[in-house]
Design a protein around this motif. Structure first.
Motif, PDB file in Angstrom:
ATOM      1  N   PHE A   1     -99.107  29.741 -76.949  1.00  0.00           N
ATOM      2  CA  PHE A   1     -99.885  30.168 -75.794  1.00  0.00           C
ATOM      3  C   PHE A   1    -101.342  29.775 -75.969  1.00  0.00           C
ATOM      4  CE2 PHE A   1    -102.641  33.291 -73.713  1.00  0.00           C
ATOM      5  CZ  PHE A   1    -102.331  33.009 -72.402  1.00  0.00           C
ATOM      6  N   GLU A   2    -101.887  30.023 -77.171  1.00  0.00           N
ATOM      7  CA  GLU A   2    -103.293  29.714 -77.416  1.00  0.00           C
ATOM      8  C   GLU A   2    -103.508  29.382 -78.881  1.00  0.00           C
ATOM      9  OE1 GLU A   2    -107.681  31.567 -76.399  1.00  0.00           O
ATOM     10  OE2 GLU A   2    -105.977  32.927 -76.508  1.00  0.00           O
ATOM     11  N   ILE A   3    -104.281  28.338 -79.121  1.00  0.00           N
ATOM     12  CA  ILE A   3    -104.664  27.978 -80.483  1.00  0.00           C
ATOM     13  C   ILE A   3    -105.912  28.778 -80.834  1.00  0.00           C
ATOM     14  CG2 ILE A   3    -105.533  26.136 -81.971  1.00  0.00           C
ATOM     15  CD1 ILE A   3    -103.833  24.189 -80.239  1.00  0.00           C
ATOM     16  N   LYS A   4    -105.824  29.589 -81.887  1.00  0.00           N
ATOM     17  CA  LYS A   4    -106.952  30.416 -82.317  1.00  0.00           C
ATOM     18  C   LYS A   4    -107.796  29.706 -83.362  1.00  0.00           C
ATOM     19  CE  LYS A   4    -106.116  34.265 -80.066  1.00  0.00           C
ATOM     20  NZ  LYS A   4    -107.062  34.820 -79.118  1.00  0.00           N
ATOM     21  N   GLU A   5    -107.129  29.057 -84.335  1.00  0.00           N
ATOM     22  CA  GLU A   5    -107.818  28.327 -85.399  1.00  0.00           C
ATOM     23  C   GLU A   5    -106.989  27.105 -85.744  1.00  0.00           C
ATOM     24  OE1 GLU A   5    -108.557  30.833 -88.803  1.00  0.00           O
ATOM     25  OE2 GLU A   5    -109.187  32.480 -87.530  1.00  0.00           O
ATOM     26  N   LEU A   6    -107.669  26.002 -86.039  1.00  0.00           N
ATOM     27  CA  LEU A   6    -106.986  24.765 -86.374  1.00  0.00           C
ATOM     28  C   LEU A   6    -107.753  24.040 -87.456  1.00  0.00           C
ATOM     29  CD1 LEU A   6    -104.806  22.605 -85.781  1.00  0.00           C
ATOM     30  CD2 LEU A   6    -106.317  21.735 -83.981  1.00  0.00           C
ATOM     31  N   SER A   7    -107.055  23.624 -88.502  1.00  0.00           N
ATOM     32  CA  SER A   7    -107.644  22.827 -89.571  1.00  0.00           C
ATOM     33  C   SER A   7    -106.603  21.797 -90.003  1.00  0.00           C
ATOM     34  CB  SER A   7    -108.038  23.730 -90.753  1.00  0.00           C
ATOM     35  OG  SER A   7    -106.901  24.082 -91.504  1.00  0.00           O
ATOM     36  N   PRO A   8    -106.960  20.880 -90.896  1.00  0.00           N
ATOM     37  CA  PRO A   8    -105.977  19.887 -91.353  1.00  0.00           C
ATOM     38  C   PRO A   8    -104.796  20.492 -92.124  1.00  0.00           C
ATOM     39  CG  PRO A   8    -108.203  19.133 -91.826  1.00  0.00           C
ATOM     40  CD  PRO A   8    -108.314  20.563 -91.364  1.00  0.00           C
ATOM     41  N   THR A   9    -104.905  21.758 -92.527  1.00  0.00           N
ATOM     42  CA  THR A   9    -103.830  22.376 -93.308  1.00  0.00           C
ATOM     43  C   THR A   9    -103.304  23.688 -92.732  1.00  0.00           C
ATOM     44  OG1 THR A   9    -105.434  23.522 -94.702  1.00  0.00           O
ATOM     45  CG2 THR A   9    -104.652  21.365 -95.480  1.00  0.00           C
ATOM     46  N   SER A  10    -103.829  24.102 -91.561  1.00  0.00           N
ATOM     47  CA  SER A  10    -103.434  25.400 -91.029  1.00  0.00           C
ATOM     48  C   SER A  10    -103.602  25.455 -89.512  1.00  0.00           C
ATOM     49  CB  SER A  10    -104.295  26.493 -91.683  1.00  0.00           C
ATOM     50  OG  SER A  10    -103.993  27.759 -91.161  1.00  0.00           O
ATOM     51  N   LEU A  11    -102.690  26.183 -88.878  1.00  0.00           N
ATOM     52  CA  LEU A  11    -102.756  26.437 -87.442  1.00  0.00           C
ATOM     53  C   LEU A  11    -102.481  27.912 -87.233  1.00  0.00           C
ATOM     54  CD1 LEU A  11    -102.680  25.697 -84.379  1.00  0.00           C
ATOM     55  CD2 LEU A  11    -100.241  25.187 -84.710  1.00  0.00           C
ATOM     56  N   ARG A  12    -103.389  28.588 -86.549  1.00  0.00           N
ATOM     57  CA  ARG A  12    -103.205  29.999 -86.200  1.00  0.00           C
ATOM     58  C   ARG A  12    -103.174  30.067 -84.685  1.00  0.00           C
ATOM     59  NH1 ARG A  12    -106.903  35.194 -87.725  1.00  0.00           N
ATOM     60  NH2 ARG A  12    -105.192  36.657 -87.587  1.00  0.00           N
ATOM     61  N   CYS A  13    -102.118  30.655 -84.126  1.00  0.00           N
ATOM     62  CA  CYS A  13    -101.941  30.629 -82.676  1.00  0.00           C
ATOM     63  C   CYS A  13    -101.174  31.847 -82.184  1.00  0.00           C
ATOM     64  CB  CYS A  13    -101.205  29.360 -82.270  1.00  0.00           C
ATOM     65  SG  CYS A  13     -99.666  29.094 -83.173  1.00  0.00           S
TER      66      CYS A  13
ATOM     67  N   ARG B   1     -90.669  38.504 -77.864  1.00  0.00           N
ATOM     68  CA  ARG B   1     -91.876  39.119 -78.436  1.00  0.00           C
ATOM     69  C   ARG B   1     -93.010  38.109 -78.554  1.00  0.00           C
ATOM     70  NH1 ARG B   1     -91.340  44.322 -80.574  1.00  0.00           N
ATOM     71  NH2 ARG B   1     -89.187  44.910 -80.911  1.00  0.00           N
ATOM     72  N   THR B   2     -94.223  38.619 -78.512  1.00  0.00           N
ATOM     73  CA  THR B   2     -95.400  37.794 -78.741  1.00  0.00           C
ATOM     74  C   THR B   2     -96.000  38.187 -80.085  1.00  0.00           C
ATOM     75  OG1 THR B   2     -96.818  39.349 -77.577  1.00  0.00           O
ATOM     76  CG2 THR B   2     -95.920  37.528 -76.296  1.00  0.00           C
ATOM     77  N   ALA B   3     -96.696  37.234 -80.693  1.00  0.00           N
ATOM     78  CA  ALA B   3     -97.286  37.486 -82.012  1.00  0.00           C
ATOM     79  C   ALA B   3     -98.398  36.480 -82.282  1.00  0.00           C
ATOM     80  CB  ALA B   3     -96.219  37.374 -83.092  1.00  0.00           C
ATOM     81  N   LEU B   4     -99.178  36.791 -83.288  1.00  0.00           N
ATOM     82  CA  LEU B   4    -100.165  35.863 -83.823  1.00  0.00           C
ATOM     83  C   LEU B   4     -99.524  35.276 -85.076  1.00  0.00           C
ATOM     84  CD1 LEU B   4    -103.049  34.711 -83.750  1.00  0.00           C
ATOM     85  CD2 LEU B   4    -103.763  36.693 -85.103  1.00  0.00           C
ATOM     86  N   VAL B   5     -99.338  33.957 -85.082  1.00  0.00           N
ATOM     87  CA  VAL B   5     -98.613  33.299 -86.164  1.00  0.00           C
ATOM     88  C   VAL B   5     -99.514  32.270 -86.830  1.00  0.00           C
ATOM     89  CG1 VAL B   5     -96.694  31.721 -86.649  1.00  0.00           C
ATOM     90  CG2 VAL B   5     -96.353  33.666 -85.130  1.00  0.00           C
TER      91      VAL B   5
ATOM     92  N   ASP C   1    -102.153  17.002 -88.084  1.00  0.00           N
ATOM     93  CA  ASP C   1    -103.045  15.982 -87.533  1.00  0.00           C
ATOM     94  C   ASP C   1    -103.780  16.613 -86.351  1.00  0.00           C
ATOM     95  OD1 ASP C   1    -104.275  13.868 -86.251  1.00  0.00           O
ATOM     96  OD2 ASP C   1    -102.583  12.493 -86.539  1.00  0.00           O
ATOM     97  N   GLU C   2    -105.010  17.060 -86.613  1.00  0.00           N
ATOM     98  CA  GLU C   2    -105.785  17.757 -85.584  1.00  0.00           C
ATOM     99  C   GLU C   2    -105.990  16.904 -84.333  1.00  0.00           C
ATOM    100  OE1 GLU C   2    -109.235  20.296 -86.954  1.00  0.00           O
ATOM    101  OE2 GLU C   2    -108.864  19.079 -88.751  1.00  0.00           O
ATOM    102  N   VAL C   3    -106.281  15.621 -84.529  1.00  0.00           N
ATOM    103  CA  VAL C   3    -106.529  14.737 -83.394  1.00  0.00           C
ATOM    104  C   VAL C   3    -105.284  14.619 -82.523  1.00  0.00           C
ATOM    105  CG1 VAL C   3    -107.133  12.387 -82.717  1.00  0.00           C
ATOM    106  CG2 VAL C   3    -108.332  13.477 -84.613  1.00  0.00           C
ATOM    107  N   ALA C   4    -104.127  14.411 -83.156  1.00  0.00           N
ATOM    108  CA  ALA C   4    -102.877  14.290 -82.404  1.00  0.00           C
ATOM    109  C   ALA C   4    -102.571  15.580 -81.649  1.00  0.00           C
ATOM    110  CB  ALA C   4    -101.718  13.940 -83.333  1.00  0.00           C
ATOM    111  N   LEU C   5    -102.780  16.719 -82.290  1.00  0.00           N
ATOM    112  CA  LEU C   5    -102.509  18.000 -81.645  1.00  0.00           C
ATOM    113  C   LEU C   5    -103.443  18.218 -80.462  1.00  0.00           C
ATOM    114  CD1 LEU C   5    -101.110  20.660 -81.317  1.00  0.00           C
ATOM    115  CD2 LEU C   5    -102.508  21.584 -83.167  1.00  0.00           C
ATOM    116  N   ARG C   6    -104.712  17.946 -80.644  1.00  0.00           N
ATOM    117  CA  ARG C   6    -105.675  18.129 -79.543  1.00  0.00           C
ATOM    118  C   ARG C   6    -105.399  17.143 -78.403  1.00  0.00           C
ATOM    119  NH1 ARG C   6    -108.813  22.223 -80.507  1.00  0.00           N
ATOM    120  NH2 ARG C   6    -109.555  22.666 -82.596  1.00  0.00           N
ATOM    121  N   THR C   7    -104.913  15.964 -78.732  1.00  0.00           N
ATOM    122  CA  THR C   7    -104.570  14.987 -77.696  1.00  0.00           C
ATOM    123  C   THR C   7    -103.406  15.500 -76.861  1.00  0.00           C
ATOM    124  OG1 THR C   7    -105.349  13.136 -79.040  1.00  0.00           O
ATOM    125  CG2 THR C   7    -103.812  12.620 -77.260  1.00  0.00           C
ATOM    126  N   VAL C   8    -102.380  16.023 -77.504  1.00  0.00           N
ATOM    127  CA  VAL C   8    -101.214  16.546 -76.793  1.00  0.00           C
ATOM    128  C   VAL C   8    -101.592  17.777 -75.978  1.00  0.00           C
ATOM    129  CG1 VAL C   8     -98.962  17.644 -77.080  1.00  0.00           C
ATOM    130  CG2 VAL C   8     -99.524  15.613 -78.407  1.00  0.00           C
TER     131      VAL C   8
END
Length: 108
Positions: free
Chosen positions: A10-22, A71-75, A82-89
């Motif tokens: 639903f929403e990307i909260k934090e993004l780095s080359p080694t982690s995604l929190r959403c 259910r919804t959650a923060l995962v 690949d941050e660039v690929a993810l942001r492009t999509v």
């Protein structure tokens, strides 16, 4: 892909080359802590693979071992992203862009 456990972003909260929190909603099966997942659009090739579900929190910061259907959650998932690929999509990181891209964390 419909029969595999999966979480829709639903929403990307934090993004780095080694982690995604959403924030996510479980749309199929049950996804457990420690599961190996790949990130991909509902129809398309994976954006990231070999990710590990490293944290699941329900409302109020309650740590959980799983997310089940509806259910919804923060995962948080960890692994090479690949941050660039993810942001492009996703065309950004606001809820509108992520939902439109229909990104899923799919258990492998």
């Amino acid at each position: 892909m419909d029969d595999q456990p999966q979480l829709q972003l639903f929403e990307i909260k934090e993004l780095s080359p080694t982690s995604l929190r959403c924030t996510v909603r479980c749309v199929a099966g049950m996804v457990r802590l420690g599961a190996t997942v790949e990130l991909r659009p509902a129809s398309g090739r994976p954006v990231a693979g070999d990710l590990t579900v490293s944290a699941i929190e329900y409302a109020g910061g309650v740590a959980m071992e799983f997310v089940d259907l509806g259910r919804t959650a923060l995962v948080t998932v960890t692994g090479p992203i690949d941050e660039v690929a993810l942001r492009t999509v996703a065309a950004g990181d606001g809820p509108g862009q992520v939902v439109t891209a229909d990104l899923r964390l799919v258990v492998r």
